[in-house]
Enzyme design. Structure first.
Site, PDB file in Angstrom:
ATOM      1  N   ALA A   1       0.762  -1.343   0.009  1.00 27.09           N
ATOM      2  CA  ALA A   1      -0.128   0.003   0.114  1.00 27.09           C
ATOM      3  C   ALA A   1       0.669   1.158  -0.019  1.00 27.09           C
ATOM      4  CB  ALA A   1      -1.035   0.013   1.231  1.00 27.09           C
ATOM      5  N   ASN A   2       0.283   2.478   0.071  1.00 27.29           N
ATOM      6  CA  ASN A   2       1.067   3.820   0.221  1.00 27.29           C
ATOM      7  C   ASN A   2       0.270   4.433   1.030  1.00 27.29           C
ATOM      8  OD1 ASN A   2      -0.512   5.613  -1.360  1.00 27.29           O
ATOM      9  ND2 ASN A   2      -0.122   4.039  -3.002  1.00 27.29           N
ATOM     10  N   ARG A   3       0.793   5.823   1.235  1.00 29.89           N
ATOM     11  CA  ARG A   3       0.023   6.520   2.404  1.00 29.89           C
ATOM     12  C   ARG A   3      -1.090   7.556   1.955  1.00 29.89           C
ATOM     13  NH1 ARG A   3       3.006   5.645   6.926  1.00 29.89           N
ATOM     14  NH2 ARG A   3       5.238   5.001   6.523  1.00 29.89           N
ATOM     15  N   SER A   4      -1.402   7.492   0.709  1.00 31.13           N
ATOM     16  CA  SER A   4      -2.219   8.411   0.171  1.00 31.13           C
ATOM     17  C   SER A   4      -3.600   8.087   1.297  1.00 31.13           C
ATOM     18  CB  SER A   4      -2.657   7.854  -1.113  1.00 31.13           C
ATOM     19  OG  SER A   4      -4.016   8.671  -1.649  1.00 31.13           O
TER      20      SER A   4
ATOM     21  N   ALA B   1      -3.112   7.776  -5.745  1.00 33.90           N
ATOM     22  CA  ALA B   1      -1.867   7.222  -5.924  1.00 33.90           C
ATOM     23  C   ALA B   1      -1.808   5.655  -6.133  1.00 33.90           C
ATOM     24  CB  ALA B   1      -1.211   7.593  -4.344  1.00 33.90           C
TER      25      ALA B   1
END
Ligand code: C5P
Length: 215
Positions: free
Chosen positions: A29-32, A95
């Site tokens: 995952a990412n921090r968006s 993102a």
């Protein structure tokens, strides 16, 4: 009807991260947070647009008057974008994960073989695909999250992806997940830098810009 608004337009917005499964219980995952994209969808709806918001996994309420489609992965997001066409404009704020894990199958077990090696494969670039599509929206806007050389990278990205505008933001600080944003709007006419302001204010101003461009 409000002649300065977006009545009778259909606008697509992507927002949030994507989750790419490693196995049935784990993901990349990412921090968006999805906040900026959701704020843009809300602002466009307030100006009268029919808005389709394609959202990755986020914990945000659906803005009033917006049709929301939830997806998990980049491939699902791409399919949802294609299914939502045609649109007068698309603002791709998501993102999207650059890679997914090849062959995510059963749960990976800890064991004698040592840590697993993940094989990553590239995800499709949804925005660049839309730019080449026969159904390309007449106003196509991408976002660029950069940590350095923000404007140079955004200008290059605009040309490479063949989009009309790039909204560049510097994510080296607390932008991801935060409530404020500093953006630079890169168009065929050059670069316009906006002061740091709440994401809702960025959204409202951008929506006005979009309405003017579609008029
Ligand atoms: O190449 P980069 O990820 O920096 O490009 C960011 C822009 O492209 C954003 O508008 C993002 O939503 C879009 N994008 C996409 N599909 C991808 C990667 C990025 O639509 N696989």
């Amino acid at each position: 009807a409000d002649a300065t608004g977006l009545e009778e337009t259909h606008i697509l917005v992507t927002a949030g991260p994507t989750h790419e499964p490693i196995d049935p219980v784990r993901y990349l995952a990412n921090r968006s947070s999805g906040k900026q994209g959701f704020a843009i969808a809300a602002a466009l709806a307030r100006l009268g647009a029919r808005v389709t918001l394609i959202a990755g996994p986020v914990t945000l309420d659906t803005p009033e008057g917006v049709t929301r489609i939830d997806v998990e992965t980049a491939l699902e997001m791409q399919a949802a974008v294609e299914a939502a066409l045609p649109a007068d404009a698309a603002i791709m704020v998501a993102a999207v994960a650059d890679w997914r894990v090849e062959g995510a199958g059963q749960k990976i077990k800890k064991g004698a073989g040592g840590p697993p090696v993940l094989h990553l494969v590239e995800n499709p670039d949804i925005l660049a695909g839309l730019a080449r599509s026969p159904l390309r929206p007449r106003l196509l806007i991408g976002f660029a999250a950069e940590t350095e050389h923000v404007i140079d990278h955004a200008t290059a990205k605009r040309a490479r992806k063949q989009v009309d505008w790039i909204v560049a933001n510097d994510v080296s600080g607390d932008v991801m997940g935060g409530a404020a944003n500093t953006v630079h709007i890169v168009t065929a006419n050059g670069v316009e830098s906006w002061e740091r302001m709440p994401k809702d204010a960025v959204a409202a101003r951008l929506a006005e810009r979009i309405a003017a461009a579609l008029r």
